[in-house]
Design a protein around this motif. Structure first.
Motif, mmCIF file in Angstrom:
data_model
loop_
_atom_site.group_PDB
_atom_site.id
_atom_site.type_symbol
_atom_site.label_atom_id
_atom_site.label_comp_id
_atom_site.label_asym_id
_atom_site.label_seq_id
_atom_site.Cartn_x
_atom_site.Cartn_y
_atom_site.Cartn_z
ATOM 1 N N TYR A 51 0.847 -1.179 0.000
ATOM 2 C CA TYR A 51 0.000 0.000 0.000
ATOM 3 C C TYR A 51 0.889 1.239 0.000
ATOM 4 C CZ TYR A 51 -3.713 -3.228 1.347
ATOM 5 O OH TYR A 51 -4.603 -4.270 1.369
ATOM 6 N N ALA A 52 0.312 2.342 -0.407
ATOM 7 C CA ALA A 52 0.970 3.636 -0.243
ATOM 8 C C ALA A 52 0.391 4.272 1.016
ATOM 9 C CB ALA A 52 0.722 4.528 -1.454
ATOM 10 N N VAL A 53 1.256 4.723 1.901
ATOM 11 C CA VAL A 53 0.809 5.309 3.168
ATOM 12 C C VAL A 53 1.347 6.730 3.270
ATOM 13 C CG1 VAL A 53 0.918 5.171 5.683
ATOM 14 C CG2 VAL A 53 0.674 3.079 4.326
ATOM 15 N N LYS A 54 0.438 7.686 3.347
ATOM 16 C CA LYS A 54 0.826 9.087 3.500
ATOM 17 C C LYS A 54 0.842 9.427 4.982
ATOM 18 C CE LYS A 54 -0.297 13.766 1.883
ATOM 19 N NZ LYS A 54 -1.193 14.568 1.000
ATOM 20 N N CYS A 55 1.980 9.905 5.449
ATOM 21 C CA CYS A 55 2.144 10.266 6.859
ATOM 22 C C CYS A 55 2.056 11.780 7.008
ATOM 23 C CB CYS A 55 3.485 9.757 7.376
ATOM 24 S SG CYS A 55 3.845 10.266 9.073
ATOM 25 N N LEU A 56 1.165 12.225 7.886
ATOM 26 C CA LEU A 56 0.996 13.644 8.191
ATOM 27 C C LEU A 56 1.234 13.869 9.676
ATOM 28 C CD1 LEU A 56 -2.364 14.191 6.260
ATOM 29 C CD2 LEU A 56 -0.097 14.878 5.477
ATOM 30 N N LEU A 57 1.833 14.989 10.002
ATOM 31 C CA LEU A 57 2.011 15.348 11.407
ATOM 32 C C LEU A 57 0.665 15.740 11.994
ATOM 33 C CD1 LEU A 57 4.230 15.820 13.599
ATOM 34 C CD2 LEU A 57 4.209 18.222 12.897
ATOM 35 N N LYS A 58 0.334 15.178 13.151
ATOM 36 C CA LYS A 58 -0.938 15.514 13.787
ATOM 37 C C LYS A 58 -0.829 16.884 14.457
ATOM 38 C CE LYS A 58 -3.455 12.318 15.641
ATOM 39 N NZ LYS A 58 -4.013 11.280 16.552
ATOM 40 N N HIS A 59 -1.844 17.706 14.257
ATOM 41 C CA HIS A 59 -1.864 19.057 14.815
ATOM 42 C C HIS A 59 -2.960 19.167 15.870
ATOM 43 C CE1 HIS A 59 0.993 20.720 11.894
ATOM 44 N NE2 HIS A 59 0.408 19.943 11.007
ATOM 45 N N PRO A 60 -2.868 20.151 16.753
ATOM 46 C CA PRO A 60 -3.884 20.307 17.805
ATOM 47 C C PRO A 60 -5.286 20.446 17.224
ATOM 48 C CG PRO A 60 -1.986 21.713 18.240
ATOM 49 C CD PRO A 60 -1.785 21.152 16.868
ATOM 50 N N ALA A 61 -6.242 19.788 17.863
ATOM 51 C CA ALA A 61 -7.635 19.864 17.409
ATOM 52 C C ALA A 61 -8.089 21.316 17.369
ATOM 53 C CB ALA A 61 -8.528 19.052 18.340
ATOM 54 N N GLY A 62 -8.773 21.666 16.293
ATOM 55 C CA GLY A 62 -9.276 23.029 16.153
ATOM 56 C C GLY A 62 -8.330 23.978 15.462
ATOM 57 N N GLU A 95 -0.434 8.822 18.119
ATOM 58 C CA GLU A 95 -0.326 9.958 19.042
ATOM 59 C C GLU A 95 0.175 11.216 18.344
ATOM 60 O OE1 GLU A 95 1.718 11.140 23.361
ATOM 61 O OE2 GLU A 95 2.221 9.232 22.373
ATOM 62 N N PHE A 96 1.172 11.062 17.477
ATOM 63 C CA PHE A 96 1.788 12.229 16.849
ATOM 64 C C PHE A 96 1.546 12.314 15.342
ATOM 65 C CE2 PHE A 96 4.570 11.182 20.510
ATOM 66 C CZ PHE A 96 4.340 12.330 21.264
ATOM 67 N N TYR A 97 1.029 11.242 14.738
ATOM 68 C CA TYR A 97 0.921 11.191 13.282
ATOM 69 C C TYR A 97 -0.457 10.699 12.844
ATOM 70 C CZ TYR A 97 5.933 11.016 14.200
ATOM 71 O OH TYR A 97 7.183 11.262 14.698
ATOM 72 N N THR A 98 -0.821 11.090 11.632
ATOM 73 C CA THR A 98 -2.006 10.569 10.958
ATOM 74 C C THR A 98 -1.538 9.882 9.684
ATOM 75 O OG1 THR A 98 -3.426 12.339 11.815
ATOM 76 C CG2 THR A 98 -4.197 11.155 9.867
ATOM 77 N N PHE A 99 -1.996 8.641 9.479
ATOM 78 C CA PHE A 99 -1.575 7.857 8.321
ATOM 79 C C PHE A 99 -2.775 7.595 7.409
ATOM 80 C CE2 PHE A 99 1.326 6.732 11.766
ATOM 81 C CZ PHE A 99 2.569 6.876 11.162
ATOM 82 N N LEU A 100 -2.627 7.911 6.129
ATOM 83 C CA LEU A 100 -3.655 7.638 5.134
ATOM 84 C C LEU A 100 -3.221 6.417 4.328
ATOM 85 C CD1 LEU A 100 -4.108 10.629 5.967
ATOM 86 C CD2 LEU A 100 -4.781 11.091 3.606
#
Length: 220
Positions: A51-62, A95-100
């Motif tokens: 699979y291709a997995v895009k990693c994004l840094l998680k930012h504070p909600a809002g 905790e720190f990342y969002t993966f698509l």
């Protein structure tokens, strides 16, 4: 590697039936890195799934960055059913990342197909085939009031045989039909009104045939 993300090669992410290990960097940008991931739950198979997995840094909600990521995911999911849009299978939150987690397209991007493999040289039928697929994906997005705003060869992926293309990267997509965000996207592929350099910089239509046709025809 992205300036805001560490090297996560070898990192394992898990959700439901997905047990993925990040094996190779496929591409990177200012805000994310795309990895080739192997489904290690299929290690007993002769050919493991990738699979291709895009990693994004998680930012504070809002925060604005968090809202932008939420829009990218929502718009991609809304179009994921289309045969010429990269399928987004799931989103894994750490905790720190969002993966698509998306389909892996072994043909790479359209830029590579055009420049490196010269697939379209003296091949009008191939140009027509790819252009019609791209138009269908863009039209479907517009039917859902989703405007990509960053159509370019690097954001269009190809099958291994170069017969099928898949629209990707909805990070700059919007549902706003009017925009004053001049310079949003990649300048080489923008229509003149999107650049705003030679205009009065009045808000322009993201939904107009002019900007859509300009961007759609530029990659091909």
């Amino acid at each position: 590697m992205s300036a805001i993300l560490p090297n996560l090669l070898g990192f394992t992410i898990t959700q439901g039936s997905f047990h993925l290990r990040l094996r190779k960097v496929l591409g990177q940008g200012a805000y994310g890195v795309v990895y080739l991931a192997e489904d290690i739950s299929s290690s007993s198979r002769k050919e493991p799934s990738h699979y291709a997995v895009k990693c994004l840094l998680k930012h504070p909600a809002g925060s604005e960055y968090a809202r932008q990521q939420a829009r990218e995911i929502a718009y991609h999911l809304a179009l994921s059913h289309h045969p010429n849009v990269v399928t987004l299978h799931c989103v894994i939150e750490e905790e720190f990342y969002t993966f698509l987690v998306m389909d892996y397209c072994p043909g790479g991007d359209l830029f590579n197909t055009i420049i490196e493999r010269a697939h379209f040289v003296d091949n009008d039928a191939a140009v027509k085939n790819m252009f019609l697929q791209l138009l269908d994906a863009v039209q479907t997005a517009h039917d859902l009031n989703i405007y990509h705003r960053d159509l370019k060869p690097e954001n269009i992926l190809c099958s291994a045989d170069d017969e099928h293309l898949y629209l990707s990267d909805f990070g700059l997509a919007t549902k706003s039909k009017l925009s004053n965000g001049f310079g949003c996207g990649s300048s080489f592929y923008m229509s003149p009104e999107c650049i705003g350099v030679f205009s009065t910089k009045k808000p322009y239509s993201t939904a107009s045939p002019t900007s859509g046709h300009w961007a759609s025809s530029s990659p091909t």
